[in-house]
Scaffold this motif. Sequence first.
Motif: not given
Length: 350
Positions: A321-350
Amino acid sequence: MRSFADLDRCIGRVPGSIVTTLRTVDVGRGSEALYRDQLPGLLNQLANRARVASITSSSAIEGIVVSDTARADRILAGRVTNLRNRSEQELAGYRDAQDYLFQGDWRPLNPGLLLHLHKLLFAHTAGQGGQFKIEDNLVVDRGATGEMTIGFRPVRAADTPFFVAELIDRYLAEIAAERHHPVLLVGLFALDLLVIHPFEDGNGRVARALTNALLMDAGYSVSRYVSLEQQIAQSADAYYQALLDSTHDWHDGQADPWPWLSYFVDVLASAYRIFAERAASDRADGSKQNRVRDYVLNHAAPRFRVSDIRTALPGISDPTIRVVLDRLRREGAIASEGLGRAAAWRRTSS
């Protein structure tokens, strides 16, 4: 016990809608062995998550909540010895009672088993665990404005041991006779036990934990992989209303069992549908990374956590899961909110 006194009258004519739902349940039961053979890894993960969901949900129905989820997880794992308050104590007690049943060596079903479950439920709490009620009790409802009304009158304390023993004897006899669908018999057992209300406190939790065990004993093991208690907690109003509707005239042997049995069978059928969906998802074509990507971009809420993905896609590891999240973050599709295991994510594109 009253429901079993004249079982042919009580459930001899099953409504057509319930017959249809029972077919869904039986089809689901038939698939369990296939999944156990082909997807053992997935089932282990589902079982672990269902255990946690069942313990926390059944407790929450009774208002028992440990708000610190990380600490609650440690309690359920048995890593906390200093329980701080009654909620933590009762959460640990339900953990012990359910784990005892899920180990599979709880038989035979007898009054002593019910007393033992109740003792486990309150083993960490100063109280009267492990004995039947010694005073008559009432089940009351609190209205929106705070007024109290009597929901139903349970069996008298003096009669409780007899009614419990009679219920168990009649249930076991009917299960052995194989004249009625076992799911209906388990549902009736739960209904009668709740109306008898044999304990001062903890009746709902004992009944729900024992229901899981009786279903598994009858060959319906879905509650090991999908939490029935979680579904009940999510439909609590319907749960209580169905029980109430089926308690009227119970003491006279004239209660209508179908409101409760309809709800009960629907919950079980829903659990089997969820079970099948999760199994199908694990067997679906496409890599696990593609499935995570599709879920995040097309199905997840705009703001989500890793735990949401984990729940939606059991069988996929956190590192994947984290590999995919990291890839999507680099692509600009999602952004992280917070750090560590409690971090939330949000979509930046639809």
